[in-house]
Design an enzyme around this catalytic site. Structure first.
Site: not given
Length: 1275
Positions: A529-530, A647, A829, A957, A987
């Site tokens: 994952d990033k 957020e 994503g 994505r 993940d």
């Protein structure tokens, strides 16, 4: 309905009017608001929505988006398709593609654990009001547990995680243990040995190996279960306040029943799943922490219905009613029910229930009614462990065990046939031969009676079974225990490795699975994952595009900004971490005479402060800098808790620019705008979901103006903006160019927009929103349709760029992994430009790579793009014949058919139209929408061929299940080992799909950690985990398995040669105890210490030369060839072991028990000398283990030979006096090991391996350092 006809009719818009709100008494400044004329004709209805229904959506995870991590708000992580609920048009074809993806997620959801990155609609939780009246519904009578459970159908609140009870422990544990086929094999051996014709060993002795293994495992399982019992007792005997006789009294958890009313105070744990009736907050709001349930550390909001809140207080709870809810299920993100109270019937959702195991935070108290207790709570229903994984080396070991079983069968068959032939040849002498005589020949009452003789066929059959008993240790039962102990020791040293300790988070390395340590040394593909894995997932607000102007290029700390001095003087809030501000943007907000620009900037930051689910927490000076300041007066400290770091960063940035969110309740929020408090009523909030890829909030200003504030991904926002004038188009183009710039810098982007709502629009939305938020079926879809009414014709305000910095050491780690021949694929994503930028900065992508971009919008287009790329670069198709990719890798990087000779300084993007051959390394970049079409059986093979031919694969994505699909693509089509690493709940499916799953202890909770096999604090530790510990573990366990096969086989073959020389009689020259102790005591200890502590190379050498790791995935330490070579060597050593004493003592009168004693000690010394030849790193404890086992063997033999009842009584004492005895042992060791020693020397001199070369260089370097230190000491 035509495809170009809008799904929802577009209402007439009221032109916005600029209103100036007059300055209040005592206020310092005024600001502008954009509002539309509105009325209060339906004021009562609006109040109900604001206090009840609106917060139902605003602060709960009651719809499809609740299960999706809000961290994906900035970069939409779940692009199932291009389906959008937009105004005014929608493409029906795209609707079909999204629906297919949703069905795909539902169908595969059972293969992975529940994760908050995904919503799974079970049929059990989708029922309407009619079903709630059926027998399927659970009726809960509030404060009446007897009536609730009048049929005794509900369980109590006692939980049990233990596996056994005192009565069931023995049978159940034995049943579980005998699931191992090897245990059944040894049980059959022990049973055969109890039969009189087959009693080769003593009946008690034959049971010892199996009983030893069973007892050791039973003790381990019993201890673990005792700990579970102790934990269960502690949990069940905790106390909470329960309403009894109109008073709250203490009651132990295990006695709490469904229907009882429970009171919980701050920081206490919830004892059961409860529907909230009231809280200390007048609006019914409560904050909970769900870390024990889903691993998320951020606070969540839950609330009590307004109808019940007014009837509940801290001391009084006189409430009665009926709750109809669904049957217990494991979906922690869904709860569907309704309540009848005071003649009013209203719906309940997931936001109204608090689950067992959660903790109450920032709320003084809550009162709720228990609906699920004990084993029926969602926490217990989700307590299933992660799917177990088995080591690949263990699978190979089972294959070799099968070969050993075939050898065992052949040897037994040879003995049986030999026995048969020998009996036929000597059938006339059977009456006189002692072992085979047919009748008693001694004078007495039994004279002439039949002796132990059953005829030639039965004697041959019994000989076969007796041989199985004699040769039983050919199948190494002790290997299972040895491997478990070795893996436990390896895990201890991995956990204690301080080089993998993350000081910033205080997290150590975790081994959550002990079965696959050696798989870490065979990894070929890493899927990462990033966000939060390669990056820190600590978001910082860096850039902003407001009204077409770009800001953030010159950021200064707020205290250093002269332009913000006036604002800072009026601020009374201090953030936990200082946020840098742009003085130009600060000037626009507070000094700019351009009215339009100032209004847009005001609304931009107002949206950032209001459109979120962040919880403000006043910390009362808990961090430095808070308190009273001479220049600024009293300053309050504020911190923000939210489910998304994005957020939190946006709200913190708004606060830094003077828009501080400091209060949030169920129906309103309060924002401090430069010292002036602005109270905004929250009429409703549509949270982010993977379909809309945006979130919106509907707020009412003090002057009754109503606005919708929206923020979301650029792909979903631009299509719902208003089509305006030329100035609007120029603003749109400027914002798009800024977004492209931000993405190229690796920033996470977000678009902000808003618009005013007319009375008609508001009324229509309120009606639709009220129906959707209280719907019992298809609630998520109805909420999306309600959002589509207002999320259209928006006015663009600007865009944001948030920086997510790379973790320390990520580029170096990726480069080392690539040098080791490991392919690193990134599945993220984020949007394509952001992912490419991060790929370049972390050295995943390089300037000499040719990028192949697959961005298809249909199955046909994706197929054409894949086909053109395959044809252009001459990629070989896997359909032409199945080949293991390991055989097609080159020695440098393992790139398949790709040369690294041609290099270019640019980073070109490939277009299918070009026709030019290239040998440049390839990088495949593909988006999630294309994967929707490609991950079908027709295109999977093309994707596999192209992806495996590329040096780098970057998937943008992608949805969580698409990540798992990519991992499965490699697992199902190659024999290569895969590793997946991630930090978030999205993940989990990828981590569990891979052969090895690694979780990062990051900012997105611990759900990835809980689903992983190993966990650590930083991505850079993966380098040491694989290159050092993985290499060590693989070589240790590989050698351990081969050595155990050799150790047992040499002993069995020695017995086999003896039986061939004793008329196939299956008699033994060794005592029963010597045969049993050989594999359990005499030779087992050294293998354990060598398997844990031996190191062929130092960690510095392994990190300096990453290519040494390739020996693992090339299976150089354990393969079929090594197995056969070991078996050939074993045959030679067994022949020497057996025949050397025969030739030495052929003319002597030595008895058979003395010969057996010699063989026993000789085989123990031989196998230990064999082990000593292969040890790379000698430690003091290794010397003790190897040579101590020989001394232990001698000691045991002395004890056994000192017992008069044994036939070998006093033999060792006679043998030890003879020089021939010691010379024979020395002769056996030298002759048996000479071929092995010679082959090792010749091989290392003429054909040295990479490891041998590195080891020699390491030794030479050490000698050089020693000599240098001596010279320095002498000088």
């Amino acid at each position: 309905m035509s495809s170009d006809q809008p799904l929802l009719s577009e209402p007439d818009l009221v032109p916005p009017v600029i209103h100036h709100r007059h300055r209040k008494s005592g206020s310092r400044t005024s600001f502008f608001e954009v509002a539309a004329d509105s009325s209060t004709t339906d004021h009562h209805r609006e109040v109900v929505l604001a206090k009840d229904c609106s917060f139902h959506s605003a602060f709960c995870n009651n719809n499809n988006n609740s299960g999706i991590s809000s961290s994906s708000l900035t970069e939409a992580q779940n692009p199932d398709s291009e389906f959008r609920l937009e105004c005014p048009t929608r493409e029906r074809g795209l609707l079909r593609s999204w629906g297919a993806m949703e069905l795909h997620e539902i169908s595969t959801a059972s293969a992975v654990t529940t994760a908050p990155s995904r919503r799974i609609h079970h049929k059990s939780v989708q029922f309407d009001e009619q079903i709630l009246h059926d027998d399927n519904a659970r009726l809960i009578y509030i404060n009446d547990p007897k009536k609730t459970n009048d049929k005794y159908e509900f369980t109590g609140n006692e939980i049990r995680t233990s596996r056994y009870t005192f009565i069931t422990f023995l049978p159940k544990n034995l049943f579980i243990q005998f699931h191992r086929v090897a245990y059944l094999y040894f049980l059959a051996i022990a049973a055969l040995n109890q039969l009189p014709p087959l009693a080769v060993f003593g009946r008690t002795v034959s049971l010892f190996p199996l009983l030893f293994v069973l007892c050791v495992t039973a003790i381990k399982d019993g201890y673990e279960d005792w700990r579970r019992h102790r934990s269960d007792n502690n949990e069940n005997n905790r106390e909470s306040l329960v309403l009894q006789s109109s008073d709250f009294r203490s009651k132990v958890w295990k006695k709490i029943q469904a229907g009882e009313v429970v009171k919980i105070f701050a920081d206490e744990t919830i004892p059961a799943d409860m529907v909230l009736l009231g809280t200390s907050d007048p609006s019914g709001l409560a904050y909970i922490q769900t870390m024990n349930l889903d691993g998320e550390s951020n606070l969540k909001t839950r609330y009590a219905k307004q109808e019940t809140t007014s009837a509940v207080s801290s001391e009084v709870c006189d409430i009665a009613g009926i709750i109809r809810c669904e049957q217990p299920n494991r979906n922690i993100y869904e709860f569907t029910a309704n309540m009848e109270f005071n003649g009013i019937k209203f719906s309940l959702s997931q936001s109204n229930i608090v689950l067992r195991g959660c903790q109450l935070k920032n709320t003084d108290w809550i009162i709720g009614v228990v609906v699920y207790a004990g084993q029926e709570t969602k926490a217990m229903l989700n307590s299933a462990a992660s799917p177990s994984k088995r080591s690949r080396l263990e699978g190979y070991m089972n294959r070799e065990t099968l070969w050993l079983s075939i050898f065992l069968f052949i040897m037994c068959l040879v003995v049986a046939l030999g026995m048969c032939l020998w009996l036929v040849r000597h059938k006339n002498q059977l009456d006189t031969l002692p072992y085979y005589r047919k009748r008693y020949i001694n004078k007495g009452p039994e004279y002439g009676k039949k002796y132990k003789y059953y005829g030639i066929p039965m004697e041959a059959f019994f000989s076969f079974l007796s041989s199985v008993i004699v040769f039983q240790i050919m199948i190494p039962i002790s290997l299972y225990i040895t491997m478990e102990l070795v893996r436990l020791g390896q895990s201890y040293f991995m956990i204690e490795d301080m080089h993998m300790y993350d000081a910033s988070s205080g997290s150590r390395f975790q081994c959550r699975s002990l079965n696959i340590n050696e798989d870490l040394g065979q990894i070929r593909y890493v899927f990462s994952d990033k966000t939060g894995t390669l990056t820190e997932n600590k978001m910082e607000f860096r850039r902003a595009s407001v009204h077409g102007d770009n800001y953030g290029s010159s950021l200064l700390a707020a205290d250093d900004s002269s332009a913000a001095t006036d604002v800072i003087l009026k601020r009374r809030w201090k953030l936990k971490s200082e946020i840098s501000v742009d003085p130009k943007l600060m000037s626009v907000l507070h000094k700019n005479p351009n009215r339009d620009e100032r209004v847009v900037a005001h609304e931009f930051f107002l949206t950032l402060a209001a459109c979120n689910t962040v919880i403000p927490i006043l910390t009362d000076g808990e961090f430095s800098g808070c308190g009273t300041s001479e220049s600024t007066g009293y300053v309050e400290c504020i911190d923000y808790q939210g489910e998304s770091p994005d957020e939190q960063a946006l709200v913190s940035a708004a606060s830094a620019y003077g828009y501080t969110l400091f209060e949030r309740t169920s129906g309103h929020i309060v924002i401090d705008i430069n010292g002036e408090k602005l109270r905004l009523d929250v009429l409703g909030l549509h949270e982010f979901d993977s379909v809309r890829k945006r979130m919106s909030v509907v707020i009412r200003f003090p002057d009754n103006a109503v606005k919708v504030l929206v923020k979301g991904a650029d792909t979903s926002m631009f299509s719902i903006l208003a089509n305006g004038s030329e100035s609007h188009n120029s603003l749109l183009h400027a914002t798009q160019s800024h977004l492209t710039e931000y993405s190229s810098q690796g920033l996470r982007t977000l678009v902000v927009a808003s618009r005013s709502l007319s009375d008609a629009e508001l009324e229509e939305w309120q009606s639709r929103y009220g129906e959707a938020s209280t719907a019992l079926t298809d609630r998520a879809s109805k909420l999306r349709q309600a959002a589509a009414l207002i999320e259209c014709n928006l006015n663009l305000l600007g865009a944001t760029g948030i920086e997510d910095k790379l973790q320390e050491g990520v580029p170096e780690a990726i480069e080392s992994l690539r040098q080791a021949g490991i392919k690193v694929w990134v599945l993220t994503g984020d949007k394509q430009e952001t992912a490419i930028s991060i790929g370049l900065s972390c050295k995943l992508l390089s300037a000499d790579m040719q990028q192949i971009v697959i961005n298809g919008t249909s199955e046909e287009e994706c197929g054409n793009l894949l086909g053109d790329a395959i044809a252009k670069y001459g990629v070989r198709s896997s359909s032409r014949g199945h080949q293991n990719l390991n055989n097609k890798t080159n020695a440098d990087h393992g790139n398949i058919d790709i040369s690294n000779s041609s290099k270019s300084m640019s980073l070109p993007k490939w277009n299918p139209g070009k026709e030019e051959g290239t040998t440049t390394p390839l990088a495949l970049i593909i988006d999630g929408n294309s994967l929707v079409y490609i991950l079908e059986k027709e295109l999977e093979s093309e994707l596999f061929d192209l992806a495996t031919s590329c040096k780098v694969v970057l998937c943008c994505r992608v949805a969580p299940l698409q990540k798992a699909g990519i991992v499965d693509l490699i697992k199902s089509r190659t024999d290569d080992m895969t590793l997946a690493i991630g930090d978030g709940a999205n993940d989990v499916s990828m981590i569990q799909m891979a052969d090895v799953g690694v979780g990062i202890c990051g900012q997105e909770g611990r759900q990835a950690v809980m689903a992983s096999d190993f966990a650590m604090g930083q991505f850079r530790f993966l380098k040491r985990l694989l290159l050092v510990h993985g290499h060590w573990n693989y070589h240790r366990v590989g050698y351990l398995v081969l050595y155990n096969f050799y150790r047992n086989a040499v002993f069995v073959l020695m017995l086999f040669w003896y039986i061939l020389c004793t008329a196939f009689s299956t008699t033994s020259a060794l005592t029963d105890w010597s045969s049993v102790f050989y594999s359990v005591l005499y030779t087992s200890v050294p293998t354990i210490f060598v398997g844990i502590l031996d190191k062929d190379l130092s960690h510095k050498t392994l990190l300096q030369y990453p290519k040494l790791y390739s020996t693992g995935y090339r299976q150089e330490a354990y393969n079929m060839q090594l197995f056969w070579i070991t078996m050939i060597d074993t045959v030679w050593q067994s022949l020497v072991l057996f025949y050397a004493p025969l030739f030495t003592y052929k003319d002597s009168s030595i008895d058979i028990w003395s010969m057996g004693s010699l063989w026993t000690i000789a085989v123990v010394i031989l196998v230990n000398a064999h082990l000593a030849m292969d040890i790379n790193r000698w430690l003091l404890i290794t010397h003790y283990a190897v040579w101590g086992s020989i001394i232990t063997t001698y000691g045991c033999m002395v004890i056994l030979d000192s017992i008069p009842v044994f036939p070998n009584f006093w033999t060792i004492y006679h043998l030890a006096k003879s020089p021939t005895y010691w010379i024979t042992i020395l002769l056996i060791i030298v002759v048996a090991l000479l071929p092995r020693f010679t082959c090792k020397v010749v091989w290392q001199i003429f054909w040295p391996s990479d490891i041998q070369i590195a080891r020699e260089a390491e030794l030479m370097r050490r000698r050089h350092d020693r000599l240098q230190s001596r010279h320095q000491g002498s000088s």
